[in-house]
Write an enzyme that holds these catalytic residues in place. Sequence first.
Site, mmCIF file in Angstrom:
data_model
loop_
_atom_site.group_PDB
_atom_site.id
_atom_site.type_symbol
_atom_site.label_atom_id
_atom_site.label_comp_id
_atom_site.label_asym_id
_atom_site.label_seq_id
_atom_site.Cartn_x
_atom_site.Cartn_y
_atom_site.Cartn_z
ATOM 1 N N LYS A 123 0.860 -1.189 0.000
ATOM 2 C CA LYS A 123 0.000 0.000 0.000
ATOM 3 C C LYS A 123 0.897 1.240 0.000
ATOM 4 O O LYS A 123 1.756 1.405 0.877
ATOM 5 C CB LYS A 123 -0.878 -0.045 1.260
ATOM 6 C CG LYS A 123 -2.201 0.629 1.116
ATOM 7 C CD LYS A 123 -3.057 0.305 2.338
ATOM 8 C CE LYS A 123 -4.325 1.095 2.362
ATOM 9 N NZ LYS A 123 -5.024 0.936 3.638
HETATM 10 O O1 G3P Z 1 -7.575 1.999 5.344
HETATM 11 C C1 G3P Z 1 -7.830 3.165 4.673
HETATM 12 C C2 G3P Z 1 -9.126 3.865 4.993
HETATM 13 O O2 G3P Z 1 -10.195 2.991 4.838
HETATM 14 C C3 G3P Z 1 -9.142 4.631 6.283
HETATM 15 O O3 G3P Z 1 -10.401 5.056 6.641
HETATM 16 O O4 G3P Z 1 -11.867 5.630 8.535
HETATM 17 O O5 G3P Z 1 -9.454 6.279 8.626
HETATM 18 O O6 G3P Z 1 -11.022 7.437 7.074
HETATM 19 P P1 G3P Z 1 -10.693 6.165 7.782
#
Ligand code: G3P
Length: 222
Positions: A85
């Site tokens: 990633k």
């Molecule tokens: O893993 C990446 C993403 O899904 C993070 O989401 O909830 O931290 O905005 P969030």
Amino acid sequence: MELYLDSANLNEIREVAALGIISGVTTNPSLIAKEDPTVDVKERIKEIHTLVGGHTSVEVVSTDTAGMLKEAEEILKWLPNATIKIPMIPTGLAAVKELTRQNIPTNVTLSFSATQALAANNAGATYVSVFVGRLDDIGYDGMSVVRDVRAIWDMQGLPSLILAASIRHPIHILEAAKAGADISTCPYKPLMQSLKNPLTDAGLKAFLADYEKWKKEVEKVG
Ligand code: G3P
């Protein structure tokens, strides 16, 4: 649309993996930082991969291309099936280009626009993660980016898989599927919420109560 779990928590992953509804797990440095600091991160991610079996995204923390490539090489030593990633920054795109040349799968994260997604695709990204919830948080329509990306991809036949990320609630999962995302990566809470409906619970309660009543009748006559 495939579902991945966006988590580094073993209990959550174990529970959801057992349901057979996810085909992968995405982690990121913030998710890992929520976990017990005494836990060996490599061992944790290996365990996650063993539990789920499918896609496992492991994020680099370097911001320069050479550092990202070095980290990717390290990650692949202990998890050969990992998807690397990489953040959606110019140095990240250069890393994606090189990893693609080596046939290593990549997931370009922190994408907030269709033009970023397009660049990630052109660099060779296997997956492009569009962060829906974080756009909604600042007053934009996050899902419209997923819709735009899908429309462009279909019109031009682009290959990167569209991953709807930063999911906050079950409606995001529904809208991601309607927008044509290939995958949605969801935290534990919205994913489990998406399985529930009060009519299912009430219906099951009524079925079981009726069955018990009928059993008593059968016992009476028998
Ligand atoms: O893993 C990446 C993403 O899904 C993070 O989401 O909830 O931290 O905005 P969030």
